[in-house]
Design a protein around this motif. Structure first.
Motif, PDB file in Angstrom:
ATOM      1  N   LEU A 309      49.477  46.074  27.454  1.00 19.99           N
ATOM      2  CA  LEU A 309      49.427  45.181  28.532  1.00 19.99           C
ATOM      3  C   LEU A 309      49.006  46.078  29.984  1.00 19.99           C
ATOM      4  O   LEU A 309      49.989  46.796  30.435  1.00 19.99           O
ATOM      5  N   PHE A 310      47.747  45.707  30.346  1.00 19.42           N
ATOM      6  CA  PHE A 310      47.456  46.324  31.873  1.00 19.42           C
ATOM      7  C   PHE A 310      47.868  45.311  32.867  1.00 19.42           C
ATOM      8  O   PHE A 310      47.063  44.213  33.132  1.00 19.42           O
ATOM      9  N   GLN A 311      48.887  45.757  33.575  1.00 13.97           N
ATOM     10  CA  GLN A 311      49.549  44.761  34.546  1.00 13.97           C
ATOM     11  C   GLN A 311      49.097  45.314  35.890  1.00 13.97           C
ATOM     12  O   GLN A 311      49.425  46.603  35.949  1.00 13.97           O
ATOM     13  N   ALA A 312      48.733  44.542  37.011  1.00 11.77           N
ATOM     14  CA  ALA A 312      48.412  45.190  38.340  1.00 11.77           C
ATOM     15  C   ALA A 312      48.776  44.360  39.295  1.00 11.77           C
ATOM     16  O   ALA A 312      49.017  43.100  39.626  1.00 11.77           O
ATOM     17  N   LEU A 313      48.922  45.256  40.405  1.00 11.15           N
ATOM     18  CA  LEU A 313      49.194  44.475  42.001  1.00 11.15           C
ATOM     19  C   LEU A 313      48.300  45.122  42.784  1.00 11.15           C
ATOM     20  O   LEU A 313      47.906  46.428  42.814  1.00 11.15           O
ATOM     21  N   PHE A 314      47.378  44.309  43.531  1.00  9.98           N
ATOM     22  CA  PHE A 314      46.310  44.908  44.368  1.00  9.98           C
ATOM     23  C   PHE A 314      46.530  44.295  45.698  1.00  9.98           C
ATOM     24  O   PHE A 314      46.777  42.673  45.766  1.00  9.98           O
ATOM     25  N   LEU A 315      46.614  44.908  46.697  1.00  8.89           N
ATOM     26  CA  LEU A 315      47.310  44.765  48.258  1.00  8.89           C
ATOM     27  C   LEU A 315      45.839  44.002  48.718  1.00  8.89           C
ATOM     28  O   LEU A 315      45.086  44.783  49.729  1.00  8.89           O
ATOM     29  N   GLY A 316      45.192  42.945  48.233  1.00 10.81           N
ATOM     30  CA  GLY A 316      44.038  42.316  48.737  1.00 10.81           C
ATOM     31  C   GLY A 316      43.710  41.259  48.061  1.00 10.81           C
ATOM     32  O   GLY A 316      44.245  40.901  47.022  1.00 10.81           O
ATOM     33  N   SER A 317      42.270  40.561  48.437  1.00 13.71           N
ATOM     34  CA  SER A 317      42.034  39.357  47.440  1.00 13.71           C
ATOM     35  C   SER A 317      41.393  39.543  46.178  1.00 13.71           C
ATOM     36  O   SER A 317      41.220  40.820  45.929  1.00 13.71           O
ATOM     37  N   ALA A 318      41.239  38.745  45.407  1.00 13.75           N
ATOM     38  CA  ALA A 318      40.685  39.106  44.163  1.00 13.75           C
ATOM     39  C   ALA A 318      39.327  39.443  44.015  1.00 13.75           C
ATOM     40  O   ALA A 318      38.764  40.209  43.398  1.00 13.75           O
ATOM     41  N   ASP A 319      38.506  38.803  45.055  1.00 10.79           N
ATOM     42  CA  ASP A 319      37.159  39.201  45.262  1.00 10.79           C
ATOM     43  C   ASP A 319      37.046  40.774  45.472  1.00 10.79           C
ATOM     44  O   ASP A 319      36.200  41.759  45.058  1.00 10.79           O
ATOM     45  N   GLU A 320      37.817  41.373  46.376  1.00 16.52           N
ATOM     46  CA  GLU A 320      37.789  42.788  46.738  1.00 16.52           C
ATOM     47  C   GLU A 320      38.396  43.598  45.425  1.00 16.52           C
ATOM     48  O   GLU A 320      37.863  44.733  45.281  1.00 16.52           O
ATOM     49  N   LEU A 321      39.330  42.784  44.778  1.00 20.85           N
ATOM     50  CA  LEU A 321      39.829  43.702  43.411  1.00 20.85           C
ATOM     51  C   LEU A 321      38.556  43.846  42.460  1.00 20.85           C
ATOM     52  O   LEU A 321      38.578  44.916  41.948  1.00 20.85           O
ATOM     53  N   LEU A 322      37.893  42.773  42.340  1.00 16.81           N
ATOM     54  CA  LEU A 322      36.667  42.852  41.339  1.00 16.81           C
ATOM     55  C   LEU A 322      35.764  43.711  41.648  1.00 16.81           C
ATOM     56  O   LEU A 322      35.271  44.669  40.813  1.00 16.81           O
ATOM     57  N   LYS A 323      35.663  43.930  42.905  1.00 17.83           N
ATOM     58  CA  LYS A 323      34.619  45.065  43.353  1.00 17.83           C
ATOM     59  C   LYS A 323      35.171  46.522  42.923  1.00 17.83           C
ATOM     60  O   LYS A 323      34.210  47.220  42.462  1.00 17.83           O
ATOM     61  N   VAL A 324      36.353  46.788  43.242  1.00 22.59           N
ATOM     62  CA  VAL A 324      37.009  48.011  43.004  1.00 22.59           C
ATOM     63  C   VAL A 324      37.101  48.351  41.447  1.00 22.59           C
ATOM     64  O   VAL A 324      36.592  49.180  40.910  1.00 22.59           O
ATOM     65  N   MET A 325      37.504  47.171  40.658  1.00 19.58           N
ATOM     66  CA  MET A 325      37.591  47.292  39.120  1.00 19.58           C
ATOM     67  C   MET A 325      35.886  47.433  38.584  1.00 19.58           C
ATOM     68  O   MET A 325      35.935  48.303  37.720  1.00 19.58           O
ATOM     69  N   GLN A 326      35.035  46.858  39.110  1.00 14.18           N
ATOM     70  CA  GLN A 326      33.563  47.196  38.591  1.00 14.18           C
ATOM     71  C   GLN A 326      33.279  48.479  38.744  1.00 14.18           C
ATOM     72  O   GLN A 326      32.473  49.094  38.092  1.00 14.18           O
ATOM     73  N   ARG A 327      33.519  48.914  40.068  1.00 12.34           N
ATOM     74  CA  ARG A 327      33.127  50.468  40.370  1.00 12.34           C
ATOM     75  C   ARG A 327      33.912  51.366  39.625  1.00 12.34           C
ATOM     76  O   ARG A 327      33.307  52.315  38.995  1.00 12.34           O
ATOM     77  N   ASP A 328      35.181  51.229  39.380  1.00 14.71           N
ATOM     78  CA  ASP A 328      36.105  52.160  38.876  1.00 14.71           C
ATOM     79  C   ASP A 328      36.502  52.070  37.452  1.00 14.71           C
ATOM     80  O   ASP A 328      36.800  53.127  36.667  1.00 14.71           O
ATOM     81  N   PHE A 329      36.525  50.952  36.823  1.00 20.72           N
ATOM     82  CA  PHE A 329      37.245  50.647  35.603  1.00 20.72           C
ATOM     83  C   PHE A 329      36.693  49.069  35.012  1.00 20.72           C
ATOM     84  O   PHE A 329      37.243  48.511  34.416  1.00 20.72           O
ATOM     85  N   PRO A 330      35.303  49.408  34.903  1.00 24.46           N
ATOM     86  CA  PRO A 330      34.771  48.228  34.321  1.00 24.46           C
ATOM     87  C   PRO A 330      35.260  48.079  32.639  1.00 24.46           C
ATOM     88  O   PRO A 330      35.222  46.787  32.195  1.00 24.46           O
ATOM     89  N   GLU A 331      35.588  49.017  32.080  1.00 21.98           N
ATOM     90  CA  GLU A 331      36.035  49.227  30.629  1.00 21.98           C
ATOM     91  C   GLU A 331      37.035  48.101  30.588  1.00 21.98           C
ATOM     92  O   GLU A 331      37.248  47.674  29.413  1.00 21.98           O
ATOM     93  N   LEU A 332      37.693  47.693  31.457  1.00 18.88           N
ATOM     94  CA  LEU A 332      38.857  46.804  31.012  1.00 18.88           C
ATOM     95  C   LEU A 332      38.324  45.251  30.798  1.00 18.88           C
ATOM     96  O   LEU A 332      39.181  44.642  30.390  1.00 18.88           O
TER      97      LEU A 332
END
Length: 553
Positions: A309-332
């Motif tokens: 279970l990959f469980q997360a807290l991001f101190l920002g909006s969902a749109d900002e989070l998706l950009k970070v995840m696409q850049r750093d961790f698209p494999e998830l």
């Protein structure tokens, strides 16, 4: 208003203490002596007397079990306290310390009951002990104007979070994920949580304290000095004094943060995804914390598998989070539908695994979120574990249905704070921390099997974790690392666990212990030992030579 003569008032006050502390006429000599000493040495007439419970009291077992999370330490064979004292005033703690010292009775201090080896409410040692249960000292005062809060140690971390949220929607505090943690012991061990990559530990954000020392004196940061204040912020509970209250620094949080949980099984490529997580989790945006919980599961066909279970807290909006995840961790494969934008206090509920829709007021109940038999261990990882190592790890995990692992990412602020800034040394170079847990419900009958399984898993992980020393987290106390039975460990003996919990900071902790508690009044199975008086001068000189960073803290 009717005013009674001072002698009458004093008599009634003592009578009330005797009544609430229960009759001890039939109790043994330790209980009798302690309560008599308490009556003689009361420092002030507090509004309410303490509550006292002896083993002959009908409520004794209920109080003992009230915040004890590990059922391993409630079985009949485990040594129980001679007395449980529940102070309602700071002066009661002063008196308890004075009497325990006079009578040679050991004190165990309990603020939340989460001690993994039961050291706050049970004992592996031979000597009798008394519990100071701080549950009635739980006031929280939030001061938004200077972004701080005073919190008494009987409060849970969930109560602190709730009180902050009532006063402000844009402030929080970086500490634990489990809301029923007692504030006192939590911060003394470090206090990590989902905002540590942004703001560090709870101990890093503790700015003042009230504490009773081994002489029964109440000290704050100014009166105790910076050495002792350094030691209690990460140096482990029950080593230097009885914490009464912490003053903590609040931190800014967005009005809306984002949380998610994405599940992966072995059949869904967990091994590959976990391999990539190791490469990015400590290096990604410091506003993002993604932990991994790995536990046993079943495939649709009923075969054993591993669930991550990959469980997360991001101190920002969902749109900002998706950009970070696409850049750093698209494999998830994170998608917006997997995310939820919530308030910070709602994110605390989410990560603490409360059901959706639970109101934050539940934190005021202070109830433990788990109650079972368990054994836990910990590790710190500095190099990514190869896929072959992960495959063997999964095999070991699947041997015991009650086993799980939790991986918590480091990096960010945790890499920027020097190892010597507090006793908590697990900083730069640490990729993530591992918590191993095995739980069971059938008591002593399967204890050996489960304990053996987690030790086998821990041994398997030896090549993949930190070495020289193999590091461990003091708040996940582990008596497998070594312990003393009489509370008077030598420096060499205590180094077995001290170097793993504190690394080089252990030497400074011993030096401070020797100065402020030379008689070793505050002691337990893995306490910091003072040096024998005849060695003080020699070791002090060695420390002065080898630890020049002391003056910078």
């Amino acid at each position: 208003m009717l005013t009674m003569p001072s002698g009458t008032s004093k008599f009634l006050s003592v009578l009330l203490v005797l009544t609430i502390c229960a009759s001890y006429a039939s109790a043994d000599s330790i209980q009798q002596s302690f309560l008599q000493c308490f009556d003689r040495n009361r420092i002030s007439n507090s509004p309410l007397p303490p509550s006292c419970y002896t083993p002959t009291n009908s409520s004794f077992s209920i109080v003992l079990q009230s915040t004890a999370n590990n059922l391993r330490y409630l079985v009949p064979s485990v040594k129980k306290p001679e007395l449980i004292l529940m102070p309602t005033d700071e002066s009661h703690i002063q008196t308890a310390v004075i009497c325990a010292k006079k009578l040679g009775v050991q004190l165990r201090i309990r603020s939340g009951g989460h001690d993994y080896e039961g050291a706050s409410y049970a004992s592996e040692m031979e000597e009798p002990f008394v519990i100071l249960d701080m549950a009635k000292l739980r006031m929280v005062t939030v001061q938004i104007e200077d972004t701080s809060a005073w919190v008494q140690v009987g409060a849970t971390i969930g109560e602190l979070y709730y009180k902050i949220s009532v006063e402000s929607k844009v402030h929080g505090f970086p500490a634990g994920l489990c809301s029923s943690l007692g504030v006192g012991g939590h911060i003394t061990g470090g206090a990590y949580g989902p905002m540590m990559r942004k703001y560090g530990l709870g101990a890093d954000n503790a700015i003042d304290v009230r504490m009773v020392d081994a002489n029964g004196q109440i000290l704050d940061r100014n009166s105790m000095g910076e050495d002792l204040f350094w030691a209690i912020r990460g140096g482990g509970g029950g080593n230097f004094g009885v914490i009464l209250a912490w003053k903590v620094q609040l931190v800014p949080v967005p009005e809306k943060v984002t949380v998610f949980t994405v599940a992966k099984t072995l059949e869904m490529g967990l091994t590959k995804v976990l391999t990539k997580w190791q490469q990015v989790a400590d290096k990604t945006d410091e506003n993002l914390f993604i932990r991994v919980i790995m536990q046993n599961s079943k495939t649709p066909k009923g075969d054993k598998t591993m669930l991550g279970l990959f469980q997360a807290l991001f101190l920002g909006s969902a749109d900002e989070l998706l950009k970070v995840m696409q850049r750093d961790f698209p494999e998830l494969g994170l998608q917006k539908k997997d995310t939820s934008e919530v308030s910070w206090i709602e994110s605390v509920l989410y990560i603490a695994n409360y059901p959706s829709g639970t109101k934050p007021e539940i934190f005021l109940e202070g109830k433990p979120t788990f109650l079972n038999y368990f054994k836990a261990k910990s590790d710190f990882v500095r190099e990514a574990i190869p896929e072959s190592g992960l495959e063997g790890m999964f095999k070991q995990l699947m041997e015991d249905e009650g086993s799980l692992m939790i991986w918590n990412p480091y990096g960010g602020m945790m890499s920027k704070i020097p190892e010597s800034q507090t006793p908590f040394p697990h900083r730069a170079g640490t990729k993530f921390m591992i918590q191993y847990v095995v739980t069971w419900q059938d008591g002593e009958s399967s204890k050996t099997r489960h304990m053996d399984s987690i030790r086998k898993l821990y041994n398997y992980m030896t090549p993949y974790v930190s070495m020289f020393p193999r590091e461990a987290y003091v708040n996940y106390r582990d008596l497998d690392l070594g312990m003393n039975k009489d509370g008077y460990a030598s420096f060499i003996q205590a180094s077995a666990w001290g170097s793993m919990y504190y690394k080089d900071n252990f030497n400074r902790l011993v030096k401070i212990k020797t100065k402020f508690d030379p008689e070793n009044f505050f002691r337990h199975e893995q306490s910091i030992p003072p040096l024998p008086v005849m060695e003080n001068k020699k070791v002090t000189q060695w420390d002065t030579t080898c630890h020049t960073s002391d003056d910078q803290v």
